[in-house]
Write an enzyme that holds these catalytic residues in place. Sequence first.
Site, mmCIF file in Angstrom:
data_model
loop_
_atom_site.group_PDB
_atom_site.id
_atom_site.type_symbol
_atom_site.label_atom_id
_atom_site.label_comp_id
_atom_site.label_asym_id
_atom_site.label_seq_id
_atom_site.Cartn_x
_atom_site.Cartn_y
_atom_site.Cartn_z
ATOM 1 N N TYR A 143 3.467 -19.842 41.908
ATOM 2 C CA TYR A 143 2.995 -21.009 41.168
ATOM 3 C C TYR A 143 1.491 -20.895 40.941
ATOM 4 C CZ TYR A 143 1.912 -25.904 40.079
ATOM 5 O OH TYR A 143 1.454 -27.058 39.481
ATOM 6 N N LEU A 165 -6.233 -22.192 36.696
ATOM 7 C CA LEU A 165 -6.748 -21.048 35.946
ATOM 8 C C LEU A 165 -7.688 -21.599 34.889
ATOM 9 C CD1 LEU A 165 -6.921 -18.116 35.012
ATOM 10 C CD2 LEU A 165 -4.814 -18.475 33.697
ATOM 11 N N GLY A 166 -8.955 -21.220 34.956
ATOM 12 C CA GLY A 166 -9.909 -21.753 33.996
ATOM 13 C C GLY A 166 -11.192 -20.953 33.943
ATOM 14 N N VAL A 167 -11.914 -21.108 32.819
ATOM 15 C CA VAL A 167 -13.182 -20.420 32.569
ATOM 16 C C VAL A 167 -14.185 -21.451 32.076
ATOM 17 C CG1 VAL A 167 -14.335 -18.575 31.277
ATOM 18 C CG2 VAL A 167 -11.922 -18.321 31.933
ATOM 19 N N SER A 199 -7.546 -13.944 30.489
ATOM 20 C CA SER A 199 -6.509 -12.920 30.323
ATOM 21 C C SER A 199 -6.580 -11.886 31.434
ATOM 22 C CB SER A 199 -6.664 -12.236 28.960
ATOM 23 O OG SER A 199 -6.434 -13.145 27.895
ATOM 24 N N HIS A 220 2.008 -25.468 35.136
ATOM 25 C CA HIS A 220 2.072 -26.670 34.306
ATOM 26 C C HIS A 220 0.850 -26.711 33.380
ATOM 27 C CE1 HIS A 220 4.428 -28.002 37.947
ATOM 28 N NE2 HIS A 220 5.286 -28.148 36.970
ATOM 29 N N LEU A 251 -1.726 -22.670 40.405
ATOM 30 C CA LEU A 251 -2.276 -24.010 40.583
ATOM 31 C C LEU A 251 -3.443 -24.264 39.636
ATOM 32 C CD1 LEU A 251 -1.216 -22.968 43.581
ATOM 33 C CD2 LEU A 251 -2.204 -25.115 44.310
ATOM 34 N N TYR A 288 -0.617 -19.089 26.922
ATOM 35 C CA TYR A 288 0.491 -18.688 27.794
ATOM 36 C C TYR A 288 1.625 -18.051 27.007
ATOM 37 C CZ TYR A 288 -1.924 -20.992 31.584
ATOM 38 O OH TYR A 288 -2.853 -21.331 32.528
ATOM 39 N N TYR A 316 1.392 -36.244 33.866
ATOM 40 C CA TYR A 316 -0.004 -36.419 34.266
ATOM 41 C C TYR A 316 -0.409 -37.885 34.161
ATOM 42 C CZ TYR A 316 -0.454 -31.334 33.805
ATOM 43 O OH TYR A 316 -0.307 -29.982 33.945
#
Length: 255
Positions: free
Chosen positions: A106, A110-112, A123, A148, A108, A160, A175
Amino acid sequence: MEPVFIGIPDELLDAGPNLNDIVTRRLEPNDFEQVKHVCAQLFPIEYSDPWFRDVCSNPQYFTLGVFRGAELIAMLVAAVRHHSKINYEDDGFLGFWFPSNAHVTYILSLGVLQPYRRLRLASSLLRSLVNHVSSGELNPSVRCIFLHAQANNSAGIAFYYRHGFRMHRLLRHYYHFEGEAGDGICFVRYVNGAKPPMSCWDVVLYIASHCRCPHSARVLSDFVLHHVRTAWQQLYPSPRQDTLWAGAANNLLTA
């Protein structure tokens, strides 16, 4: 985990900030404040301090932080779970025929950070996770990766899809931000030879393709039409249902 250098194409380096000192590594306890800052910038969800400490120190998490010098500019957090620990709203990734020890991964977070987007950092992070999962390094029993995303996050959804994920389920009112509900989407990517569960129609087609009986196609079509007729009668319980059904069945058989 040793530091891993991410290669950035020259044309991207020329167009953006100087990223020659980019390096990725596992998150560590000393990264607590930076992880907290990045999450506040990227995600509308408020996490507790114990969660940040856990992510930065607990080896059960697979974590990667992208650092420019000492500054954290991107991050990924994932965890391996037994398939029986999946929340009910996400259930259904794996068919009943999968072994009882099957696990899932899973994602939880993922970000930049904004100034460093469009440099393929997300990527690279996602590709690293997929490689670790596919190699069995995290857990050889992992059969899929899921996450999610907000349903109104068109850029994230496109991202994705580009990386081989497929929509598993739309989650209504998943949410809750500042008293308002928002829909979510559960995405999944299958790994290590796993495939999504077969639908009823997939089962019918599979049986038809492997049946040697010369009348198998007719038998299967009658089977399908019987269940369609039952559903039709429940939807249209009227004296004219037989007439309506006859027309609908004819259309199905001649389509």
